[in-house]
Design a protein around this motif. Structure first.
Motif, PDB file in Angstrom:
ATOM      1  N   PHE A   1       0.807  -1.215   0.000  1.00 31.34           N
ATOM      2  CA  PHE A   1       0.000   0.000   0.000  1.00 31.34           C
ATOM      3  C   PHE A   1       0.843   1.270   0.000  1.00 31.34           C
ATOM      4  O   PHE A   1       0.301   2.367  -0.094  1.00 31.34           O
ATOM      5  CB  PHE A   1      -0.950  -0.013   1.195  1.00 31.34           C
ATOM      6  CG  PHE A   1      -2.069  -1.002   1.040  1.00 31.34           C
ATOM      7  CD1 PHE A   1      -3.144  -0.718   0.215  1.00 31.34           C
ATOM      8  CD2 PHE A   1      -2.035  -2.212   1.700  1.00 31.34           C
ATOM      9  CE1 PHE A   1      -4.183  -1.629   0.060  1.00 31.34           C
ATOM     10  CE2 PHE A   1      -3.063  -3.137   1.558  1.00 31.34           C
ATOM     11  CZ  PHE A   1      -4.137  -2.839   0.730  1.00 31.34           C
TER      12      PHE A   1
ATOM     13  N   TYR B   1      -2.762   0.356  -5.875  1.00 32.64           N
ATOM     14  CA  TYR B   1      -4.012   1.035  -6.197  1.00 32.64           C
ATOM     15  C   TYR B   1      -4.375   0.853  -7.671  1.00 32.64           C
ATOM     16  O   TYR B   1      -5.555   0.781  -8.021  1.00 32.64           O
ATOM     17  CB  TYR B   1      -3.894   2.516  -5.834  1.00 32.64           C
ATOM     18  CG  TYR B   1      -3.525   2.716  -4.384  1.00 32.64           C
ATOM     19  CD1 TYR B   1      -4.493   2.615  -3.380  1.00 32.64           C
ATOM     20  CD2 TYR B   1      -2.211   2.970  -3.999  1.00 32.64           C
ATOM     21  CE1 TYR B   1      -4.158   2.783  -2.044  1.00 32.64           C
ATOM     22  CE2 TYR B   1      -1.868   3.141  -2.667  1.00 32.64           C
ATOM     23  CZ  TYR B   1      -2.840   3.031  -1.693  1.00 32.64           C
ATOM     24  OH  TYR B   1      -2.504   3.187  -0.377  1.00 32.64           O
TER      25      TYR B   1
ATOM     26  N   PRO C   1       2.097   2.903  -5.610  1.00 30.70           N
ATOM     27  CA  PRO C   1       0.917   3.166  -6.449  1.00 30.70           C
ATOM     28  C   PRO C   1       0.466   1.948  -7.239  1.00 30.70           C
ATOM     29  O   PRO C   1      -0.669   1.895  -7.718  1.00 30.70           O
ATOM     30  CB  PRO C   1       1.393   4.286  -7.384  1.00 30.70           C
ATOM     31  CG  PRO C   1       2.881   4.206  -7.378  1.00 30.70           C
ATOM     32  CD  PRO C   1       3.255   3.722  -6.013  1.00 30.70           C
TER      33      PRO C   1
END
Length: 249
Positions: A22, A28, A25
């Motif tokens: 996390f 995500y 990037p």
């Protein structure tokens, strides 16, 4: 005391890995791609709204095929990155057993995939808004999907330990995962039927992830299906440990 030490070591590796996920990037991007693809296939390809049924069968049937590509993409860095950077020697010389490191890394990646799966909760809200679905198949479907993702991940973890190239690890994992998906397909069993005895066909069919996941998808939580996925995970992580022990030697 020994058990507490194991928990402490695994927890330390788990926290390190989950923060690395996390903190990048890439995590995500992966979650966004997974949610976009599962939504696209469910609503556009399966024509979810035109089916006229308030259930998640059209949603779950795409999970094996998405996992086949996305999960190896998560797993390919688990060990290949350590091998490429040359930090594998440092990791394996820590006062932690290789088994604890393997377990910590695996659980962190599995938890990350679990977060991505949990973020599909709007699908559940949608079916409850559209009708009165049976909650049992939804819960068992999510449990089966999570277990299947863990099985795919264990395959990717093993292939990641085999090579320092993340691309090679990804390709190997996809090929092995494809075998586990296609093992129970009628075209495959039809080919085997031409030369293999019936018991061989039965064994190959029983290895299919789909045959075990479909029953869960329908709301049947059979202990044999749960044990199957857990057995695949344990076997692949055991093979992962053997590969690392050879590299350590």
């Amino acid at each position: 005391m020994k058990f507490q030490e194991i928990i402490t070591h695994v927890s330390a590796i788990f926290k390190r890995e989950i923060m690395a996920y996390f903190g990048s990037p890439v995590a995500y991007v992966f979650i966004a791609i997974f949610l976009l693809l599962i939504g696209f296939f469910t609503f556009n390809i399966s024509n979810f709204f035109e089916m006229g049924q308030a259930d998640l069968r059209a949603f779950f049937e795409w999970h094996p095929w998405l996992y086949m590509f996305l999960v190896p993409a998560v797993a390919m860095r688990l060990w290949a990155e350590e091998l490429r950077m040359g930090t594998i020697e440092l990791v394996l010389t820590l006062p932690i057993t290789p088994q604890e490191i393997i377990l910590g890394k695996f659980l962190a990646a599995w938890a990350f995939i679990g977060v991505a799966l949990a973020l599909t909760f709007p699908m559940v809200i949608t079916v409850f808004y559209l009708g009165d679905p049976d909650l049992g198949p939804i819960i068992s479907g999510y449990i089966g999907s999570f277990l299947m993702a863990g099985a795919f991940l264990s395959v990717g973890s093993m292939t990641s330990a085999m090579t320092r190239s993340q691309v090679i690890s990804f390709i190997l994992a996809v090929v092995i995962c494809l075998f586990f998906i296609l093992a129970g397909f009628p075209p495959v069993t039809a080919v085997l039927a031409d030369w293999a005895p019936r018991w061989v066909i039965g064994i190959v069919s029983s290895l299919s992830f789909l045959s075990h996941f479909v029953s869960m998808q329908r709301g049947v939580l059979d202990l044999r299906d749960i044990l199957y996925f857990c057995s695949v995970i344990c076997f692949m992580l055991f093979a992962n440990g053997i590969i690392l022990q050879q590299k350590r030697a």
